[in-house]
Write an enzyme that holds these catalytic residues in place. Structure first.
Site, PDB file in Angstrom:
ATOM      1  N   TYR A   5       0.859  -1.189   0.000  1.00  0.00           N
ATOM      2  CA  TYR A   5       0.000   0.000   0.000  1.00  0.00           C
ATOM      3  C   TYR A   5       0.890   1.232   0.000  1.00  0.00           C
ATOM      4  O   TYR A   5       1.843   1.315   0.779  1.00  0.00           O
ATOM      5  CB  TYR A   5      -0.887  -0.004   1.242  1.00  0.00           C
ATOM      6  CG  TYR A   5      -1.783   1.215   1.365  1.00  0.00           C
ATOM      7  CD1 TYR A   5      -2.813   1.430   0.460  1.00  0.00           C
ATOM      8  CD2 TYR A   5      -1.600   2.142   2.393  1.00  0.00           C
ATOM      9  CE1 TYR A   5      -3.642   2.556   0.572  1.00  0.00           C
ATOM     10  CE2 TYR A   5      -2.419   3.257   2.515  1.00  0.00           C
ATOM     11  CZ  TYR A   5      -3.444   3.457   1.599  1.00  0.00           C
ATOM     12  OH  TYR A   5      -4.250   4.562   1.720  1.00  0.00           O
ATOM     13  N   LYS A  51       4.083   8.543   9.219  1.00  0.00           N
ATOM     14  CA  LYS A  51       3.812   7.891  10.508  1.00  0.00           C
ATOM     15  C   LYS A  51       4.775   8.316  11.636  1.00  0.00           C
ATOM     16  O   LYS A  51       4.575   9.364  12.219  1.00  0.00           O
ATOM     17  CB  LYS A  51       3.744   6.378  10.295  1.00  0.00           C
ATOM     18  CG  LYS A  51       2.591   6.045   9.317  1.00  0.00           C
ATOM     19  CD  LYS A  51       2.103   4.623   9.296  1.00  0.00           C
ATOM     20  CE  LYS A  51       0.788   4.549   8.528  1.00  0.00           C
ATOM     21  NZ  LYS A  51       0.859   3.912   7.211  1.00  0.00           N
ATOM     22  N   ASP A  71       9.270   2.860   0.007  1.00  0.00           N
ATOM     23  CA  ASP A  71       8.192   3.454   0.790  1.00  0.00           C
ATOM     24  C   ASP A  71       8.374   3.001   2.231  1.00  0.00           C
ATOM     25  O   ASP A  71       7.963   1.910   2.615  1.00  0.00           O
ATOM     26  CB  ASP A  71       6.829   3.023   0.229  1.00  0.00           C
ATOM     27  CG  ASP A  71       5.680   3.634   1.022  1.00  0.00           C
ATOM     28  OD1 ASP A  71       5.948   4.276   2.067  1.00  0.00           O
ATOM     29  OD2 ASP A  71       4.524   3.464   0.605  1.00  0.00           O
TER      30      ASP A  71
HETATM   31  C1  LIG Z   1       0.231   4.431   5.871  1.00  0.00           C
HETATM   32  C2  LIG Z   1       1.009   4.242   4.629  1.00  0.00           C
HETATM   33  C3  LIG Z   1       0.951   5.141   3.555  1.00  0.00           C
HETATM   34  C4  LIG Z   1      -0.030   6.270   3.518  1.00  0.00           C
HETATM   35  O1  LIG Z   1       0.187   7.197   4.513  1.00  0.00           O
HETATM   36  P1  LIG Z   1      -1.039   8.165   4.940  1.00  0.00           P
HETATM   37  O2  LIG Z   1      -0.408   9.101   5.913  1.00  0.00           O
HETATM   38  O3  LIG Z   1      -2.091   7.286   5.510  1.00  0.00           O
HETATM   39  O4  LIG Z   1      -1.479   8.848   3.692  1.00  0.00           O
HETATM   40  C5  LIG Z   1       1.798   4.946   2.502  1.00  0.00           C
HETATM   41  N1  LIG Z   1       2.663   3.914   2.467  1.00  0.00           N
HETATM   42  C6  LIG Z   1       2.747   3.024   3.463  1.00  0.00           C
HETATM   43  C7  LIG Z   1       3.734   1.936   3.396  1.00  0.00           C
HETATM   44  C8  LIG Z   1       1.896   3.145   4.563  1.00  0.00           C
HETATM   45  O5  LIG Z   1       1.946   2.229   5.521  1.00  0.00           O
END
Ligand SMILES: *Cc1c(COP(=O)(O)O)cnc(C)c1O
Length: 429
Positions: free
Chosen positions: A142, A265, A237
């Site tokens: 994701y 995060k 990511d």
């Molecule tokens: C949570 C997450 C996102 C998206 O971040 P948001 O702050 O919710 O937009 C993107 N990549 C990864 C790997 C994530 O866990």
């Protein structure tokens, strides 16, 4: 009726599905959520006064625990001085410097407001830098909800992605290729076919959004090699793994140097933040240095920067990651033993303080296909069994659990004891 029941009725009147982010609605466990009033340390409290040991940790950010005094103080002090100016502030320079120091692959960084913004902007930058349109991602990873990522794998290798959500144009997703995680051969085949058109490969270096799935030996190394060979960029990511898997993220843990890194995060310490960064040569294409447009009214805002700086400074102290490792290890070993004693087959995937429990896997859980072959119904029973015993897990079989510095030995033993009881209970189902 409980207060959560009442609030849930009101929420559904005024918010789509009653929530502001889908997983919070508990649909994957066929239930309705509890409303949270407050949290401190490892515990969260719902509006009806129930206490839970929290392993969601706001989906990752709360690595030092909820309402950590140093983070709260930093936010309070900053708020007193005004919350947003739309002008440069010292705190954004401080957080940027901390990020650059922690991540050797990152020479310059741009702050944004969410992980979604970070990945979306990083891909735009990769496309601009390479002057190519196609991107490769992996099934079950994701990267936020930007159009280019909301893609289902097409049938067969190297076929074009199809939109995974209404409202996403197929004209756009045809540039996204989604391949199985850990399948280097599929990546090699795709590059052999159209390598000169591929702007970047974006990957969660440890997958955390199909439950925790670890990269197999050679997978990340292979991605590094093949992207370099074809002049594509490698984007890690690390929105979950940054400052989580180690201080320098998964890239430091595995010793791989990506071209661009996305963060979020943890670096916001519980406030809305994202960031993307990488080599100077690439980052200098970002506006106003370069022509790649990307902006944000609240980007780098003082409150988020203050929470981020305070959190990262705590994480920088000696022994922090050893402590997280020890706590998570004790927890997962305890759960493993409890399952074995009850005669339940589970696989626990864990790295540092992130973990997932998969029930009755049909094969080794290493990609999205194998995740889907685990027993979701059994997870639901486990989830409610734990919940009743005051353990708050992610309300979905395909999410990661997180341990924070605030979790105590007592919390962990209580969790293991609960797991023992629950496993015995669900064995018969
Ligand atoms: C949570 C997450 C996102 C998206 O971040 P948001 O702050 O919710 O937009 C993107 N990549 C990864 C790997 C994530 O866990």
């Amino acid at each position: 009726m409980s207060l959560s029941d009442t609030l849930w009725e009101r929420a559904q009147q005024f918010l789509p599905g009653g929530v502001n982010s889908p997983v919070r609605a508990w649909r994957s466990v066929n239930g309705r959520p509890v409303f949270i009033e407050r949290a401190t340390g490892s515990k969260i409290y719902d509006v009806d006064g129930n206490e839970y040991i929290d392993y969601v940790c706001s989906w990752g950010p709360m690595i030092v625990g909820h309402a950590h005094p140093e983070v709260v103080e930093a936010v309070q002090k900053t708020a007193m001085k005004g919350t947003s100016f739309g002008a440069p502030t010292p705190l954004e320079v401080e957080l940027a410097e901390l990020v650059v120091t922690a991540f050797p692959s990152v020479e310059k960084v741009r702050m944004v407001n969410s992980g979604t913004e970070a990945t979306m902007s990083a891909v735009r930058l990769a496309r601009a830098y390479t002057k190519r349109d196609k991107i490769i991602k992996f099934d079950g990873c994701y990267h936020g909800h930007a159009d280019s990522f909301l893609v289902k794998a097409g049938s067969g290798l190297a076929t074009f992605g199809i939109p995974a959500s209404p409202g996403v144009p197929s004209d756009l997703t045809k540039h996204t290729i989604s391949l199985p995680y850990n399948d280097l051969q599929a990546v090699e085949k795709t590059f052999a076919e159209m390598g000169s058109e591929i702007a970047c490969v974006i990957v969660e270096p440890v997958a955390g959004n199909m439950g925790v799935v670890l990269p197999e030996r050679g997978f990340l190394e292979g991605l590094r090699e093949i992207t370099s060979k074809f002049g594509s960029l490698l984007i890690f990511d690390e929105v979950i793994t940054g400052f989580r898997v180690s201080f320098g993220g998964a890239q430091a843990f595995y010793g791989i140097c990506p071209d661009l890194t996305c963060l979020g995060k943890v670096i916001g310490g519980g406030l809305p933040v994202g960031a993307y960064g990488g080599k100077k040569e690439i980052m200098n294409l970002v506006s106003p240095e370069g022509g790649v447009y990307q902006a944000g009214t609240l980007s780098g805002n003082p409150l988020a920067m203050a929470a981020g700086v305070a959190t990262v400074k705590i994480l920088k102290r000696p022994g922090v990651y050893e402590e997280l490792e020890q706590k998570a290890l004790t927890l997962t070993e305890g759960i493993k033993q409890a399952a074995q004693d009850a005669g339940i087959k589970i696989q626990i995937n864990r790295i540092a303080s992130m973990f997932s429990v998969f029930f009755e896997p049909e094969e080794f859980v290493k990609d999205y296909a194998s995740v889907l072959k685990t027993n979701a119904k059994m997870f639901i029973n486990y989830f409610y069994g734990m919940f009743k015993r005051g353990i708050y897990l992610a309300p979905s079989p395909f999410e990661a659990g997180f341990v924070s510095l605030a979790h105590t030995e007592q919390d962990i033993q209580k969790t293991i004891k609960a797991a023992k009881e629950v496993f015995k209970e669900i064995k018969g189902d």
